[in-house]
Scaffold this motif. Structure first.
Motif, mmCIF file in Angstrom:
data_model
loop_
_atom_site.group_PDB
_atom_site.id
_atom_site.type_symbol
_atom_site.label_atom_id
_atom_site.label_comp_id
_atom_site.label_asym_id
_atom_site.label_seq_id
_atom_site.Cartn_x
_atom_site.Cartn_y
_atom_site.Cartn_z
ATOM 1 N N TRP A 12 51.123 39.513 -16.312
ATOM 2 C CA TRP A 12 52.003 39.403 -15.141
ATOM 3 C C TRP A 12 52.638 40.736 -14.769
ATOM 4 O O TRP A 12 52.787 41.035 -13.577
ATOM 5 C CB TRP A 12 53.069 38.344 -15.381
ATOM 6 N N LYS A 13 53.018 41.524 -15.761
ATOM 7 C CA LYS A 13 53.640 42.821 -15.462
ATOM 8 C C LYS A 13 52.638 43.737 -14.758
ATOM 9 O O LYS A 13 52.957 44.359 -13.746
ATOM 10 C CB LYS A 13 54.140 43.452 -16.758
ATOM 11 N N ALA A 14 51.417 43.794 -15.281
ATOM 12 C CA ALA A 14 50.379 44.619 -14.646
ATOM 13 C C ALA A 14 50.058 44.094 -13.253
ATOM 14 O O ALA A 14 49.837 44.880 -12.323
ATOM 15 C CB ALA A 14 49.118 44.630 -15.503
ATOM 16 N N ALA A 15 50.051 42.772 -13.091
ATOM 17 C CA ALA A 15 49.778 42.183 -11.777
ATOM 18 C C ALA A 15 50.876 42.556 -10.780
ATOM 19 O O ALA A 15 50.590 42.913 -9.630
ATOM 20 C CB ALA A 15 49.652 40.667 -11.902
ATOM 21 N N ALA A 16 52.136 42.481 -11.224
ATOM 22 C CA ALA A 16 53.252 42.832 -10.338
ATOM 23 C C ALA A 16 53.226 44.313 -9.971
ATOM 24 O O ALA A 16 53.427 44.683 -8.804
ATOM 25 C CB ALA A 16 54.577 42.473 -10.999
ATOM 26 N N ILE A 17 52.948 45.156 -10.954
ATOM 27 C CA ILE A 17 52.875 46.604 -10.685
ATOM 28 C C ILE A 17 51.706 46.905 -9.749
ATOM 29 O O ILE A 17 51.860 47.648 -8.772
ATOM 30 C CB ILE A 17 52.767 47.399 -12.001
ATOM 31 N N GLY A 18 50.545 46.323 -10.034
ATOM 32 C CA GLY A 18 49.375 46.544 -9.178
ATOM 33 C C GLY A 18 49.614 46.081 -7.747
ATOM 34 O O GLY A 18 49.306 46.789 -6.783
ATOM 35 N N GLY A 19 50.172 44.886 -7.599
ATOM 36 C CA GLY A 19 50.467 44.369 -6.261
ATOM 37 C C GLY A 19 51.496 45.222 -5.547
ATOM 38 O O GLY A 19 51.372 45.499 -4.350
ATOM 39 N N GLY A 20 52.524 45.658 -6.280
ATOM 40 C CA GLY A 20 53.561 46.495 -5.679
ATOM 41 C C GLY A 20 53.045 47.856 -5.251
ATOM 42 O O GLY A 20 53.377 48.349 -4.170
ATOM 43 N N VAL A 21 52.229 48.461 -6.102
ATOM 44 C CA VAL A 21 51.672 49.783 -5.775
ATOM 45 C C VAL A 21 50.767 49.687 -4.548
ATOM 46 O O VAL A 21 50.839 50.538 -3.644
ATOM 47 C CB VAL A 21 50.915 50.369 -6.988
ATOM 48 N N VAL A 22 49.927 48.659 -4.501
ATOM 49 C CA VAL A 22 49.032 48.506 -3.350
ATOM 50 C C VAL A 22 49.831 48.224 -2.074
ATOM 51 O O VAL A 22 49.511 48.751 -1.005
ATOM 52 C CB VAL A 22 47.985 47.406 -3.616
ATOM 53 N N THR A 23 50.872 47.422 -2.189
ATOM 54 C CA THR A 23 51.729 47.155 -1.023
ATOM 55 C C THR A 23 52.352 48.447 -0.509
ATOM 56 O O THR A 23 52.302 48.741 0.691
ATOM 57 C CB THR A 23 52.830 46.141 -1.380
ATOM 58 N N ALA A 24 52.950 49.215 -1.421
ATOM 59 C CA ALA A 24 53.597 50.469 -1.025
ATOM 60 C C ALA A 24 52.597 51.462 -0.450
ATOM 61 O O ALA A 24 52.863 52.094 0.580
ATOM 62 C CB ALA A 24 54.319 51.074 -2.231
ATOM 63 N N ALA A 25 51.443 51.583 -1.100
ATOM 64 C CA ALA A 25 50.435 52.536 -0.617
ATOM 65 C C ALA A 25 49.904 52.117 0.750
ATOM 66 O O ALA A 25 49.762 52.949 1.646
ATOM 67 C CB ALA A 25 49.289 52.634 -1.622
ATOM 68 N N SER A 26 49.640 50.837 0.911
ATOM 69 C CA SER A 26 49.120 50.343 2.186
ATOM 70 C C SER A 26 50.123 50.561 3.311
ATOM 71 O O SER A 26 49.771 51.037 4.393
ATOM 72 C CB SER A 26 48.777 48.860 2.058
ATOM 73 N N PHE A 27 51.365 50.220 3.043
ATOM 74 C CA PHE A 27 52.394 50.398 4.068
ATOM 75 C C PHE A 27 52.642 51.878 4.327
ATOM 76 O O PHE A 27 52.770 52.301 5.486
ATOM 77 C CB PHE A 27 53.689 49.699 3.658
ATOM 78 N N GLY A 28 52.680 52.686 3.256
ATOM 79 C CA GLY A 28 52.902 54.124 3.413
ATOM 80 C C GLY A 28 51.822 54.806 4.223
ATOM 81 O O GLY A 28 52.111 55.597 5.121
ATOM 82 N N LEU A 84 48.519 41.736 1.321
ATOM 83 C CA LEU A 84 47.528 42.379 0.459
ATOM 84 C C LEU A 84 48.048 42.489 -0.974
ATOM 85 O O LEU A 84 47.336 42.190 -1.932
ATOM 86 C CB LEU A 84 47.168 43.760 1.012
ATOM 87 N N GLY A 85 49.297 42.895 -1.116
ATOM 88 C CA GLY A 85 49.894 43.021 -2.440
ATOM 89 C C GLY A 85 50.001 41.687 -3.167
ATOM 90 O O GLY A 85 49.721 41.598 -4.366
ATOM 91 N N ILE A 86 50.383 40.634 -2.457
ATOM 92 C CA ILE A 86 50.476 39.296 -3.050
ATOM 93 C C ILE A 86 49.096 38.826 -3.493
ATOM 94 O O ILE A 86 48.932 38.273 -4.583
ATOM 95 C CB ILE A 86 51.121 38.311 -2.053
ATOM 96 N N SER A 87 48.109 39.043 -2.659
ATOM 97 C CA SER A 87 46.741 38.637 -3.009
ATOM 98 C C SER A 87 46.243 39.383 -4.238
ATOM 99 O O SER A 87 45.651 38.785 -5.143
ATOM 100 C CB SER A 87 45.799 38.891 -1.829
ATOM 101 N N LEU A 88 46.498 40.671 -4.291
ATOM 102 C CA LEU A 88 46.071 41.460 -5.453
ATOM 103 C C LEU A 88 46.830 41.030 -6.704
ATOM 104 O O LEU A 88 46.261 40.966 -7.789
ATOM 105 C CB LEU A 88 46.258 42.952 -5.188
ATOM 106 N N PHE A 89 48.103 40.721 -6.551
ATOM 107 C CA PHE A 89 48.903 40.214 -7.678
ATOM 108 C C PHE A 89 48.251 38.977 -8.287
ATOM 109 O O PHE A 89 48.054 38.892 -9.499
ATOM 110 C CB PHE A 89 50.320 39.892 -7.173
ATOM 111 N N ALA A 90 47.872 38.020 -7.453
ATOM 112 C CA ALA A 90 47.254 36.786 -7.947
ATOM 113 C C ALA A 90 45.885 37.057 -8.576
ATOM 114 O O ALA A 90 45.532 36.460 -9.597
ATOM 115 C CB ALA A 90 47.128 35.772 -6.817
ATOM 116 N N LEU A 91 45.115 37.961 -7.982
ATOM 117 C CA LEU A 91 43.791 38.286 -8.530
ATOM 118 C C LEU A 91 43.883 38.982 -9.891
ATOM 119 O O LEU A 91 43.135 38.646 -10.811
ATOM 120 C CB LEU A 91 43.003 39.159 -7.555
ATOM 121 N N ILE A 92 44.796 39.928 -10.020
ATOM 122 C CA ILE A 92 44.950 40.628 -11.300
ATOM 123 C C ILE A 92 45.379 39.639 -12.378
ATOM 124 O O ILE A 92 44.867 39.654 -13.504
ATOM 125 C CB ILE A 92 45.957 41.787 -11.179
ATOM 126 N N ALA A 93 46.310 38.763 -12.050
ATOM 127 C CA ALA A 93 46.766 37.765 -13.020
ATOM 128 C C ALA A 93 45.622 36.836 -13.426
ATOM 129 O O ALA A 93 45.427 36.551 -14.611
ATOM 130 C CB ALA A 93 47.927 36.965 -12.439
#
Length: 149
Positions: free
Chosen positions: A22-38, A54-63
């Protein structure tokens, strides 16, 4: 009679996800969200709703994939649930898809101008993509259910 109920299937999927990263999923989703928006802001088209989806979807996939990637680790119940998930990838993938829909709907509803119905359609679309990708990736890991890990 080896039939299990839908409730049992959801319980098995939940048990398999219990040991998800879950921690890796949250970090991965957060990083992708920030990068995409940035990147969107830098190029003049920053879309926060799209980036969050996109970040939420990646969070669920990583988990989901992290949960079944090492099926022979964890306690007995978790191992059995992960092995069941690898043998039934499409049934297992329903829970990560549902997690995506539940997390994405409020984002779509509050931050987008689509209304109740449009937000539901967008969230279901994101959930359907997570279902498809998680199902295919879990299917590719299916051999781990038979091997030693």
């Amino acid at each position: 009679m080896n039939e299990i109920t839908r409730r049992d299937e959801v319980s098995l999927s939940g048990a398999a996800l219990r040991g998800a990263p879950w921690k890796a999923a949250a970090i991965g989703g957060g990083v992708v969200t920030a990068a995409s928006f940035g990147v969107g802001v830098l190029t003049g088209g920053g879309d926060l709703v799209w980036a969050l989806g996109l970040g939420i979807s990646l969070f669920a996939l990583i988990a989901a994939i992290g949960a079944v990637a090492k099926p022979h680790e964890g306690d007995r119940v978790t191992r059995q649930a992960r092995l069941w998930s690898l043998r039934h990838p499409w049934k297992f993938s329903l829970l990560p898809a549902a997690i995506t829909v539940v997390l994405d709907y409020p984002v779509q509803l509050v931050l987008d101008d689509e209304g109740v119905f449009g937000s539901a359609v967008q969230s279901l679309w994101h959930g359907a993509l997570v279902y498809l990708i998680a199902g295919i990736l879990t299917l590719t890991l299916k051999g781990r259910a038979r091997s030693g890990g």
